[in-house]
Scaffold this active site. Sequence first.
Site, mmCIF file in Angstrom:
data_model
loop_
_atom_site.group_PDB
_atom_site.id
_atom_site.type_symbol
_atom_site.label_atom_id
_atom_site.label_comp_id
_atom_site.label_asym_id
_atom_site.label_seq_id
_atom_site.Cartn_x
_atom_site.Cartn_y
_atom_site.Cartn_z
ATOM 1 C CG ASP A 90 -1.829 -1.271 1.535
ATOM 2 O OD1 ASP A 90 -2.519 -1.826 0.300
ATOM 3 O OD2 ASP A 90 -1.764 -1.791 2.418
ATOM 4 C CE LYS A 132 3.259 -2.383 -4.728
ATOM 5 N NZ LYS A 132 2.592 -2.119 -3.388
ATOM 6 N N GLY A 189 -3.884 -4.731 -4.788
ATOM 7 C CA GLY A 189 -4.597 -3.432 -5.211
ATOM 8 C C GLY A 189 -3.887 -2.190 -5.457
ATOM 9 C CG HIS A 190 -0.841 -1.774 -7.738
ATOM 10 N ND1 HIS A 190 0.098 -2.340 -8.624
ATOM 11 C CD2 HIS A 190 -0.709 -2.434 -6.455
ATOM 12 C CE1 HIS A 190 0.981 -3.018 -7.848
ATOM 13 N NE2 HIS A 190 0.445 -3.116 -6.645
ATOM 14 C CD GLN A 210 0.921 -9.108 -2.756
ATOM 15 O OE1 GLN A 210 1.807 -9.573 -3.665
ATOM 16 N NE2 GLN A 210 -0.420 -8.969 -3.073
#
Length: 422
Positions: A11, A14, A38-39, A223
């Site tokens: 988180d 990125k 989740g980006h 991650q």
Amino acid sequence: MDVVLGLQWGDEGKGKFIDLISENYNITARFNGGANAGHSIERNGKRITLKSLPSGIFMNGVQNVIGTGTVLDPVSLRKEILNLKQFDETVEPENNLIISKKAHLVLPTHRLLDIFMEDSPEYTTIGTTRNGIAQAYSNKILRQNVRVEDIDSPDFENRVKHILERDYRLLAGGDRVLPPLEEISGEFFEAIDFLKKFTRTETEIFLNTALSEGKKILAEGSQAAMLDIDHGTYPYVTSSSTTAAGACSGLGISPKKIGEIFGIAKAYCTRVGNGAFPTEIFDDLGEEIRNKGNEFGSNTGRPRRIGWLDLVALRYAIMINGVTQVILTKADILSGMKSVAVCTHYELENGEIMTVSGTLPENARPILKPVEGWKGDISAIENASGLPKELRAFLSFLNDEIGVPVTYLSTGPGRHQIFKIG
């Protein structure tokens, strides 16, 4: 090939950085993880979270690759692409997305097994996203799984049904309420038909050919380093290799081909799920930072644990990845504080340590150094010269402590609220 990866517990932002620089590359390639990532990316004042799709999917002329080291959930991918088309109808993933034939599939019962293991007292509760990622990877290692290339096999449906029925029998004991097997099977095979619309190939050959032709590749990790299956805070880690070395194995590219390694870190730390978190803030200040920084999982909505910037863990992540540049995000969230704290080292009974491995030592006391805070709204600042002197001093302090230059600074959630500072 250049690599972008997280240096903390995920988180870090990125997706935003990749969105910024991906126009400078011909190919963006995901090398690990699955729909547990989740980006978040902002477009036209709206925000979308990409799970399995590479963050270069919006860029015209950029080819996107889902690499061999990933695990692919066809049901999740179908929903993600349909959502993406509603978000931006100009995006055409059918034309700029290539999927590795060797990527492993996440099956519907993998999700159910994940949920069962998280809820059962018989297993260690990790705090997973319950997307079946670990189950897919474990079956990959057991050589019991199916891959993307298998969807063209004439016996694919029978093989998958056999696995689903076997897993279902395992789960059906006790008083567990399960969705009908026919329902999850039907949804899965419908998603498989959707998946067949996309180019599927030996992506390691595609990528190495592109490099030999002088094309530029950006490898995107999900991650972060402290969640690496080998080098992270085990067992509270993800199920894949999140390091720069993982980019090589996940994409089939030689380490000799790596150029820049961009490491993303927040000005403070966050963590989702269980596991060691030495600098965690437990008082009202943690809640204040959480709300101000909107620190809730982009994939699950879970509140993130908040902690001060941990330089001991950061030095370790930089070391094992060979990071060449650090990108610092969320500095704006700490604006207005009289002082901020940074963990410079851990203190043990027999001395102190400046760099720690993924196995954090028990009874280690984080030593926090107070650093003068910065005031005012920095969200509109567009270059380093406009930053408050206190923030410039903070950045200089970080450069000295970690031994790698901080080259970009994010000053807000917006797509363009990031600029080069070194």
